[in-house]
Design an enzyme around this catalytic site. Structure first.
Site, PDB file in Angstrom:
ATOM      1  N   ASN A   1     -11.092   1.708   2.249  1.00 46.73           N
ATOM      2  CA  ASN A   1     -10.602   1.412   0.825  1.00 46.73           C
ATOM      3  C   ASN A   1     -11.179   0.574  -0.098  1.00 46.73           C
ATOM      4  O   ASN A   1     -11.591   0.740  -1.365  1.00 46.73           O
ATOM      5  CB  ASN A   1      -9.085   0.991   0.818  1.00 46.73           C
ATOM      6  CG  ASN A   1      -8.403   0.983  -0.615  1.00 46.73           C
ATOM      7  OD1 ASN A   1      -8.306   2.268  -1.307  1.00 46.73           O
ATOM      8  ND2 ASN A   1      -7.961  -0.072  -1.173  1.00 46.73           N
TER       9      ASN A   1
ATOM     10  N   TRP B   1       1.985   1.647  -3.407  1.00 48.08           N
ATOM     11  CA  TRP B   1       0.735   2.216  -4.395  1.00 48.08           C
ATOM     12  C   TRP B   1       0.710   3.482  -4.308  1.00 48.08           C
ATOM     13  O   TRP B   1       0.554   4.358  -5.598  1.00 48.08           O
ATOM     14  CB  TRP B   1      -0.392   1.644  -3.921  1.00 48.08           C
ATOM     15  CG  TRP B   1      -0.908   0.482  -4.500  1.00 48.08           C
ATOM     16  CD1 TRP B   1      -1.189  -0.776  -3.982  1.00 48.08           C
ATOM     17  CD2 TRP B   1      -1.583   0.033  -6.092  1.00 48.08           C
ATOM     18  NE1 TRP B   1      -1.675  -1.747  -5.018  1.00 48.08           N
ATOM     19  CE2 TRP B   1      -1.726  -1.172  -5.976  1.00 48.08           C
ATOM     20  CE3 TRP B   1      -1.443   1.265  -6.992  1.00 48.08           C
ATOM     21  CZ2 TRP B   1      -2.412  -1.566  -7.340  1.00 48.08           C
ATOM     22  CZ3 TRP B   1      -1.977   0.844  -8.465  1.00 48.08           C
ATOM     23  CH2 TRP B   1      -2.548  -0.769  -8.425  1.00 48.08           C
TER      24      TRP B   1
ATOM     25  N   TRP C   1     -20.035   8.456 -21.968  1.00 45.34           N
ATOM     26  CA  TRP C   1     -20.571   8.562 -20.541  1.00 45.34           C
ATOM     27  C   TRP C   1     -21.967   9.203 -20.856  1.00 45.34           C
ATOM     28  O   TRP C   1     -22.465   9.914 -21.508  1.00 45.34           O
ATOM     29  CB  TRP C   1     -19.866   9.542 -19.823  1.00 45.34           C
ATOM     30  CG  TRP C   1     -18.318   8.955 -19.541  1.00 45.34           C
ATOM     31  CD1 TRP C   1     -17.080   9.757 -20.123  1.00 45.34           C
ATOM     32  CD2 TRP C   1     -17.814   7.939 -18.652  1.00 45.34           C
ATOM     33  NE1 TRP C   1     -16.239   9.124 -19.643  1.00 45.34           N
ATOM     34  CE2 TRP C   1     -16.237   8.070 -18.885  1.00 45.34           C
ATOM     35  CE3 TRP C   1     -18.470   7.054 -17.916  1.00 45.34           C
ATOM     36  CZ2 TRP C   1     -15.561   7.128 -18.287  1.00 45.34           C
ATOM     37  CZ3 TRP C   1     -17.632   6.256 -17.303  1.00 45.34           C
ATOM     38  CH2 TRP C   1     -16.167   6.177 -17.530  1.00 45.34           C
TER      39      TRP C   1
ATOM     40  N   TRP D   1      -9.381   6.349  -8.880  1.00 44.54           N
ATOM     41  CA  TRP D   1     -10.577   6.621  -9.746  1.00 44.54           C
ATOM     42  C   TRP D   1     -10.417   6.148 -11.003  1.00 44.54           C
ATOM     43  O   TRP D   1     -11.334   5.390 -11.759  1.00 44.54           O
ATOM     44  CB  TRP D   1     -11.209   8.121  -9.793  1.00 44.54           C
ATOM     45  CG  TRP D   1     -12.012   8.141  -8.570  1.00 44.54           C
ATOM     46  CD1 TRP D   1     -11.709   8.970  -7.250  1.00 44.54           C
ATOM     47  CD2 TRP D   1     -13.471   7.963  -8.593  1.00 44.54           C
ATOM     48  NE1 TRP D   1     -12.985   8.684  -6.487  1.00 44.54           N
ATOM     49  CE2 TRP D   1     -13.863   8.368  -7.103  1.00 44.54           C
ATOM     50  CE3 TRP D   1     -14.281   7.240  -9.444  1.00 44.54           C
ATOM     51  CZ2 TRP D   1     -15.206   8.039  -6.891  1.00 44.54           C
ATOM     52  CZ3 TRP D   1     -15.698   7.104  -9.213  1.00 44.54           C
ATOM     53  CH2 TRP D   1     -16.271   7.343  -7.896  1.00 44.54           C
TER      54      TRP D   1
ATOM     55  N   TRP E   1     -15.854   9.533 -14.354  1.00 43.65           N
ATOM     56  CA  TRP E   1     -15.245   9.233 -13.088  1.00 43.65           C
ATOM     57  C   TRP E   1     -14.782  10.812 -12.642  1.00 43.65           C
ATOM     58  O   TRP E   1     -14.603  11.023 -11.212  1.00 43.65           O
ATOM     59  CB  TRP E   1     -13.897   8.531 -13.373  1.00 43.65           C
ATOM     60  CG  TRP E   1     -12.980   8.998 -14.246  1.00 43.65           C
ATOM     61  CD1 TRP E   1     -12.737   8.555 -15.360  1.00 43.65           C
ATOM     62  CD2 TRP E   1     -11.772   9.817 -14.415  1.00 43.65           C
ATOM     63  NE1 TRP E   1     -11.696   9.135 -16.470  1.00 43.65           N
ATOM     64  CE2 TRP E   1     -11.208   9.905 -15.288  1.00 43.65           C
ATOM     65  CE3 TRP E   1     -11.331  10.637 -13.012  1.00 43.65           C
ATOM     66  CZ2 TRP E   1     -10.017  10.612 -15.695  1.00 43.65           C
ATOM     67  CZ3 TRP E   1     -10.365  11.452 -13.351  1.00 43.65           C
ATOM     68  CH2 TRP E   1      -9.772  11.695 -14.499  1.00 43.65           C
TER      69      TRP E   1
ATOM     70  N   GLU F   1       0.881  -1.405   0.085  1.00 43.09           N
ATOM     71  CA  GLU F   1      -0.149  -0.061   0.051  1.00 43.09           C
ATOM     72  C   GLU F   1       0.754   1.312  -0.002  1.00 43.09           C
ATOM     73  O   GLU F   1       0.400   2.306  -0.914  1.00 43.09           O
ATOM     74  CB  GLU F   1      -0.919  -0.129   1.101  1.00 43.09           C
ATOM     75  CG  GLU F   1      -2.108  -1.174   1.306  1.00 43.09           C
ATOM     76  CD  GLU F   1      -2.798  -1.181  -0.057  1.00 43.09           C
ATOM     77  OE1 GLU F   1      -3.375   0.155  -0.430  1.00 43.09           O
ATOM     78  OE2 GLU F   1      -2.775  -2.089  -0.727  1.00 43.09           O
TER      79      GLU F   1
END
Length: 470
Positions: free
Chosen positions: A344, A280, A309, A385, A362, A277
């Site tokens: 998360n 990340w 979209w 996202w 998004w 993590e």
């Protein structure tokens, strides 16, 4: 005198710019400039603003131990902050400004201009890579290019990484007298802080409490992190992200504590997962460094520009309010709205639902999160996202679509989390609570606004068409 310009590095321990200034042996002052109009454009959450505000008082106490006064000014935006920092340097007769780098495009452009102003004024300018364990640009593939997928980045990161040691903050020489004007710049409750604030009292802001939280996690919860982190009803995460976001804690401190706890034993699977993590976070910071266009709202994958979209404002507002009819989605959104934080696993579920069940861009979810999250960090939020929307860096194809019902059954099997945040479902049994539309009793709860199975097929068609138009 040396001047340290603080931004998202609100700590006295393991602060590279501060340490370098103190090593000069000359008097040092620290400066924080609030930029409410810039924060508004960057969608800073009021709860994060409050955390930052409260942190300044504790930071002032910490810096005072090193004989470093904390000065404060406010202006509208980054452009005005350049004039202010030069004015403060002039008032203090500071001959050198020290900063830690930020990698987003607005921040990078601000610092490039500041460096030029310092050069013109014959003031020294030093900036340091302090935000990441591994400096962006140091983790590259064999072709000398940045990694576009996490797993190979992680392997290369681990290969190059050496465990950090936290340098002790040295004491400054005796504080130089401040002018009357500079005295008025000292941080205090009388200073203007013109940005909306929402109570962040659930988060301690003194360093001892933050450090103890890090230690307690590593000693008590880290080894089970891999089994507990996906269950929102359990206290299985570190909750350190708000401190990393405002820089009250550094990733090196996390790494050093992890190393300390595993010196005498093999690293557990939980520790390895938590380390992932941290990596990340580094990955997304490296991405915005190499791809400034990400800070302009662009898709990482250009084929995603062709996704059609289907924005529906009623659907979006229903999603924001936690009234979609899917219990795990609604519980997550209510948690976010009430606390300024979201687990998360839930962030992935609700992001997938917005983009792949409601087919809403998004961008809208990304911005809503930033406006609510106490730990809202541009790089991580944007990266997350785009990962969920399949428009960003991801080794998986676009047909990864989370089923909100099966996710709910798997990660909140007894409905404990749902019952907390969606109390109108609290009387349902452990099976029906995940599919309340099957309940025999009348509920004060909406029916699902869309059918997941049908919308999954729509998403597959939209994405397939977009890739075909690449």
């Amino acid at each position: 005198m040396k001047l340290v310009w603080l931004r998202r590095d609100l700590r006295s321990i393991d602060n590279t710019a501060l340490n370098r200034a103190l090593e000069s042996g000359e008097p040092v002052a620290a400066l924080f400039i609030a930029t409410p109009k810039q924060w508004e454009r960057h969608d800073m959450a009021p709860v994060q603003a409050d955390l930052l505000y409260r942190r300044l008082f504790e930071l002032q106490k910490e810096l005072d131990k090193y004989d470093v006064p904390l000065l404060y000014r406010q202006c509208d935006d980054f452009t005005q902050s350049l004039d202010l920092v030069m004015d403060v340097a002039s008032e203090l007769t500071a001959d050198h400004i020290f900063v830690n780098k930020e990698y987003e495009i607005n921040e990078t452009l601000r610092d490039e201009r500041a460096a030029q102003l310092c050069h013109d004024a014959k003031i020294g300018w030093s900036q340091f890579d302090d935000k990441c364990v591994m400096t962006p640009g140091t983790v590259l593939n064999q072709q000398g290019e940045y990694f576009k997928v996490f797993t190979p980045f992680k392997k290369a990161w681990l290969k190059k990484m050496s465990w950090p040691t936290i340098a002790k903050t040295v004491s400054a020489s005796q504080r130089a007298p401040l002018s009357n004007m500079a005295q008025q710049w000292l941080w205090s409750k009388d200073q203007a802080f013109d940005y909306p604030r929402v109570d962040s009292r659930d988060y301690a802001v003194d360093f001892d409490s933050i450090r103890q939280q890090l230690r307690a996690f590593c000693q008590q919860a880290m080894d089970e992190y891999h089994t507990q982190r996906d269950f929102p009803a359990e206290d299985g995460t570190s909750l350190l992200s708000p401190y990393l976001t405002i820089g009250a804690l550094s990733p090196r401190q996390c790494m050093a504590r992890l190393h300390e706890e595993t010196l005498s034993r093999p690293m557990s699977e939980g520790a390895t997962t938590w380390l992932s993590e941290v990596i990340w976070r580094e990955f997304y910071q490296h991405l915005v460094y190499f791809e400034p266009r990400l800070c302009k709202g662009e898709n990482f994958h250009r084929w995603a520009n062709h996704i059609h979209w289907q924005h529906n404002d009623d659907y979006f507002q229903t999603w924001c309010q936690g009234r979609t009819g899917y219990p795990i989605v609604d519980a997550a959104m209510r948690q976010l709205n009430h606390t300024g934080w979201m687990h998360n696993r839930l962030r992935m579920i609700v992001a997938s639902f917005l983009t792949k069940d409601l087919h809403i861009h998004w961008h809208h979810g990304e911005r809503y999160f930033m406006r609510q999250l106490v730990d809202g960090d541009y790089a991580s939020n944007n990266g997350g996202w785009q990962w969920c929307a399949s428009t960003g860096c991801d080794g998986q194809p676009y047909f990864r679509i989370f089923n909100p019902t099966t996710q709910s059954e798997k990660f909140d099997p007894t409905g404990k989390f749902i019952r907390r945040w969606v109390p109108e479902l609290s009387e349902l049994d452990n099976k029906t609570i995940h599919q309340p539309w099957k309940a025999t009793q009348t509920l004060n709860y909406p029916k699902p606004i869309v059918d997941h199975k049908a919308e999954r097929e729509v998403t597959l068609s939209l994405y397939k068409q977009a890739k075909g138009n690449e």
